[in-house]
Design a protein around this motif. Structure first.
Motif, PDB file in Angstrom:
ATOM      1  N   VAL A 187       8.117   2.220  11.405  1.00 39.73           N
ATOM      2  CA  VAL A 187       7.603   2.494  10.057  1.00 39.73           C
ATOM      3  C   VAL A 187       7.935   1.354   9.108  1.00 39.73           C
ATOM      4  O   VAL A 187       7.084   0.876   8.352  1.00 39.73           O
ATOM      5  CB  VAL A 187       8.192   3.811   9.507  1.00 39.73           C
ATOM      6  CG1 VAL A 187       7.742   4.035   8.064  1.00 39.73           C
ATOM      7  CG2 VAL A 187       7.776   4.993  10.373  1.00 39.73           C
ATOM      8  N   GLN A 188       9.179   0.893   9.139  1.00 40.37           N
ATOM      9  CA  GLN A 188       9.668  -0.049   8.139  1.00 40.37           C
ATOM     10  C   GLN A 188       9.359  -1.508   8.444  1.00 40.37           C
ATOM     11  O   GLN A 188       9.249  -2.331   7.537  1.00 40.37           O
ATOM     12  CB  GLN A 188      11.184   0.113   7.990  1.00 40.37           C
ATOM     13  CG  GLN A 188      11.631   1.492   7.554  1.00 40.37           C
ATOM     14  CD  GLN A 188      11.140   1.852   6.173  1.00 40.37           C
ATOM     15  OE1 GLN A 188      10.253   2.690   6.042  1.00 40.37           O
ATOM     16  NE2 GLN A 188      11.692   1.236   5.140  1.00 40.37           N
ATOM     17  N   GLY A 209       0.770  -1.233   0.000  1.00 41.16           N
ATOM     18  CA  GLY A 209       0.000   0.000   0.000  1.00 41.16           C
ATOM     19  C   GLY A 209       0.802   1.284   0.000  1.00 41.16           C
ATOM     20  O   GLY A 209       0.240   2.363   0.241  1.00 41.16           O
ATOM     21  N   TRP A 210       2.097   1.215  -0.316  1.00 43.12           N
ATOM     22  CA  TRP A 210       2.921   2.428  -0.305  1.00 43.12           C
ATOM     23  C   TRP A 210       2.720   3.269  -1.565  1.00 43.12           C
ATOM     24  O   TRP A 210       3.080   4.445  -1.592  1.00 43.12           O
ATOM     25  CB  TRP A 210       4.395   2.071  -0.165  1.00 43.12           C
ATOM     26  CG  TRP A 210       4.769   1.633   1.216  1.00 43.12           C
ATOM     27  CD1 TRP A 210       4.862   0.351   1.680  1.00 43.12           C
ATOM     28  CD2 TRP A 210       5.069   2.481   2.327  1.00 43.12           C
ATOM     29  NE1 TRP A 210       5.215   0.349   3.003  1.00 43.12           N
ATOM     30  CE2 TRP A 210       5.348   1.640   3.433  1.00 43.12           C
ATOM     31  CE3 TRP A 210       5.130   3.857   2.505  1.00 43.12           C
ATOM     32  CZ2 TRP A 210       5.685   2.147   4.696  1.00 43.12           C
ATOM     33  CZ3 TRP A 210       5.461   4.365   3.750  1.00 43.12           C
ATOM     34  CH2 TRP A 210       5.734   3.523   4.831  1.00 43.12           C
ATOM     35  N   GLY A 211       2.165   2.677  -2.613  1.00 44.55           N
ATOM     36  CA  GLY A 211       1.963   3.411  -3.859  1.00 44.55           C
ATOM     37  C   GLY A 211       2.311   2.547  -5.045  1.00 44.55           C
ATOM     38  O   GLY A 211       2.691   1.374  -4.901  1.00 44.55           O
ATOM     39  N   ALA A 260       3.929   8.323   7.439  1.00 38.31           N
ATOM     40  CA  ALA A 260       3.867   7.111   8.260  1.00 38.31           C
ATOM     41  C   ALA A 260       4.513   7.342   9.622  1.00 38.31           C
ATOM     42  O   ALA A 260       4.031   6.841  10.644  1.00 38.31           O
ATOM     43  CB  ALA A 260       4.551   5.955   7.533  1.00 38.31           C
ATOM     44  N   LEU A 261       5.597   8.123   9.641  1.00 36.93           N
ATOM     45  CA  LEU A 261       6.290   8.387  10.909  1.00 36.93           C
ATOM     46  C   LEU A 261       5.394   9.158  11.873  1.00 36.93           C
ATOM     47  O   LEU A 261       5.385   8.892  13.085  1.00 36.93           O
ATOM     48  CB  LEU A 261       7.576   9.170  10.644  1.00 36.93           C
ATOM     49  CG  LEU A 261       8.447   9.488  11.859  1.00 36.93           C
ATOM     50  CD1 LEU A 261       8.965   8.213  12.516  1.00 36.93           C
ATOM     51  CD2 LEU A 261       9.617  10.393  11.458  1.00 36.93           C
ATOM     52  N   THR A 262       4.635  10.107  11.363  1.00 32.88           N
ATOM     53  CA  THR A 262       3.773  10.911  12.233  1.00 32.88           C
ATOM     54  C   THR A 262       2.667  10.073  12.883  1.00 32.88           C
ATOM     55  O   THR A 262       2.077  10.490  13.890  1.00 32.88           O
ATOM     56  CB  THR A 262       3.128  12.076  11.465  1.00 32.88           C
ATOM     57  OG1 THR A 262       2.333  11.546  10.374  1.00 32.88           O
ATOM     58  CG2 THR A 262       4.175  13.015  10.910  1.00 32.88           C
ATOM     59  N   TYR A 290       7.835  11.800  -3.567  1.00 32.36           N
ATOM     60  CA  TYR A 290       6.687  11.002  -3.128  1.00 32.36           C
ATOM     61  C   TYR A 290       7.105  10.044  -2.021  1.00 32.36           C
ATOM     62  O   TYR A 290       6.418   9.940  -0.981  1.00 32.36           O
ATOM     63  CB  TYR A 290       6.121  10.203  -4.316  1.00 32.36           C
ATOM     64  CG  TYR A 290       5.018   9.240  -3.925  1.00 32.36           C
ATOM     65  CD1 TYR A 290       3.683   9.634  -3.942  1.00 32.36           C
ATOM     66  CD2 TYR A 290       5.329   7.943  -3.521  1.00 32.36           C
ATOM     67  CE1 TYR A 290       2.673   8.752  -3.572  1.00 32.36           C
ATOM     68  CE2 TYR A 290       4.321   7.055  -3.142  1.00 32.36           C
ATOM     69  CZ  TYR A 290       3.011   7.463  -3.171  1.00 32.36           C
ATOM     70  OH  TYR A 290       2.012   6.592  -2.788  1.00 32.36           O
ATOM     71  N   ALA A 291       8.218   9.352  -2.208  1.00 33.75           N
ATOM     72  CA  ALA A 291       8.675   8.364  -1.222  1.00 33.75           C
ATOM     73  C   ALA A 291       8.955   9.014   0.128  1.00 33.75           C
ATOM     74  O   ALA A 291       8.595   8.479   1.179  1.00 33.75           O
ATOM     75  CB  ALA A 291       9.929   7.653  -1.743  1.00 33.75           C
ATOM     76  N   ALA A 292       9.588  10.184   0.099  1.00 35.67           N
ATOM     77  CA  ALA A 292       9.893  10.892   1.346  1.00 35.67           C
ATOM     78  C   ALA A 292       8.605  11.341   2.040  1.00 35.67           C
ATOM     79  O   ALA A 292       8.468  11.218   3.266  1.00 35.67           O
ATOM     80  CB  ALA A 292      10.792  12.086   1.069  1.00 35.67           C
ATOM     81  N   LYS A 293       7.654  11.860   1.276  1.00 34.05           N
ATOM     82  CA  LYS A 293       6.386  12.294   1.863  1.00 34.05           C
ATOM     83  C   LYS A 293       5.659  11.127   2.518  1.00 34.05           C
ATOM     84  O   LYS A 293       5.099  11.263   3.614  1.00 34.05           O
ATOM     85  CB  LYS A 293       5.506  12.939   0.785  1.00 34.05           C
ATOM     86  CG  LYS A 293       5.981  14.303   0.330  1.00 34.05           C
ATOM     87  CD  LYS A 293       5.109  14.853  -0.801  1.00 34.05           C
ATOM     88  CE  LYS A 293       5.621  16.210  -1.270  1.00 34.05           C
ATOM     89  NZ  LYS A 293       4.804  16.734  -2.406  1.00 34.05           N
ATOM     90  N   LYS A 294       5.667   9.976   1.863  1.00 34.73           N
ATOM     91  CA  LYS A 294       5.006   8.804   2.425  1.00 34.73           C
ATOM     92  C   LYS A 294       5.689   8.354   3.711  1.00 34.73           C
ATOM     93  O   LYS A 294       5.031   7.938   4.665  1.00 34.73           O
ATOM     94  CB  LYS A 294       4.984   7.673   1.401  1.00 34.73           C
ATOM     95  CG  LYS A 294       4.105   7.919   0.192  1.00 34.73           C
ATOM     96  CD  LYS A 294       2.628   7.942   0.555  1.00 34.73           C
ATOM     97  CE  LYS A 294       2.064   6.574   0.796  1.00 34.73           C
ATOM     98  NZ  LYS A 294       0.602   6.571   0.976  1.00 34.73           N
TER      99      LYS A 294
END
Length: 286
Positions: free
Chosen positions: A152-153, A113-115, A133-135, A125-129
């Motif tokens: 997260v990971q 579901g990451w994109g 997730a971190l928040t 996009y990857a950094a924003k995702k």
């Protein structure tokens, strides 16, 4: 007999040399992205209470990750966690492979579901995702770097992120503008881009990474000016520009009394300009 013995020694030496080269090749193929080998060209050195050496593409990716963190109003700690995660997962390279269907800087998986694969291979996009997730991790700010990253990971190696915490802290200090003239890159003799096309692409990338309003290039179509509200913002943009020098054909960056040039690959003192704007110049079209 002596001739024969000497020939045997020479042959033996050749075999040893070949085996050694094969060994180097094997290790590089298997573990190359984890090794810190000397880089001949297109390297960047970051000095901010510590030193980190990266290739040009690693530096560009690190700068984008940091800028997206600022754009999303994430605290400095979040940028450290993001950089440490990308260090471990891809060694700050936007790779097109990984475990199962993992891709990109953070080895995010489309099946989880990451994109889409195309989205995940977009560093912004990857950094924003990752930050999003971190928040969602409750109390992540108080966790160790590796614990926050692991939430997260969900890696099979939950402690692995911690070994990149120091390097990520150095990069974060520089890329968030907490150090002066801290990012110095050596670029290749042949710019990737030149002229108006390079200036336009540079402005677009700068605006997208930092969430800035539309910027305009100078009248000569090879220069650009970025307003800086204060010294910290100025160094954020200046370090970002140098970090992206190789992939955007940046020839010169100046802020205040310091100037970086592609020819020297270092910062040097110049006649001071008001520290209210960052000046950059790309290579002219041939």
């Amino acid at each position: 007999m002596r001739v024969r013995a000497r020939g045997a020694i020479v042959a033996s030496g050749v075999v040893v040399a070949v085996l050694a080269l094969l060994g180097v090749w094997f290790v590089t193929e298997q573990f190359g992205h984890h090794l810190r080998l000397p880089l001949a060209s297109r390297t960047c050195t970051v000095r901010a209470d510590g030193e980190v050496v990266l290739s040009a593409d690693q530096m560009a990716n690190a700068a984008t990750i940091a800028a997206i963190g600022v754009q999303r109003k994430m605290p400095e700690r979040a940028v450290v966690v993001a950089l440490a995660t990308a260090y471990q997962e891809s060694h700050l390279r936007n790779i097109a492979h990984g475990d199962r269907d993992s891709l990109g800087l953070f080895q995010q998986r489309p099946s989880q579901g990451w994109g889409t694969p195309e989205e995940i291979r977009d560093p912004r996009y990857a950094a924003k995702k990752f930050y999003a997730a971190l928040t969602k991790v409750k109390g992540w700010e108080k966790l160790r770097v590796t614990e926050a990253a692991q939430r997260v990971q969900r890696s099979a190696y939950p402690e692995a992120y911690e070994k990149w915490a120091d390097e990520s802290q150095v990069l974060t200090r520089a890329l968030l503008g907490n150090a002066t003239g801290a990012v110095a890159c050596t670029v290749g003799p042949t710019p990737t881009m030149r002229g108006p096309a390079a200036a336009t692409a540079l402005l677009q990338s700068l605006a997208l990474d930092w969430g800035l309003p539309e910027l305009n290039s100078a009248t000569d179509l090879t220069g650009l000016t970025v307003p800086a509200a204060d010294s910290r913002n100025g160094w954020r943009y200046a370090h970002w520009l140098v970090s992206h020098a190789d992939d955007h054909g940046v020839k010169r960056v100046r802020f205040g009394e310091l100037e970086w040039t592609a020819e020297q690959g270092t910062w040097a003192k110049v006649k001071g300009d008001p520290a209210t704007q960052v000046l950059a110049e790309v290579f002219a079209a041939t």
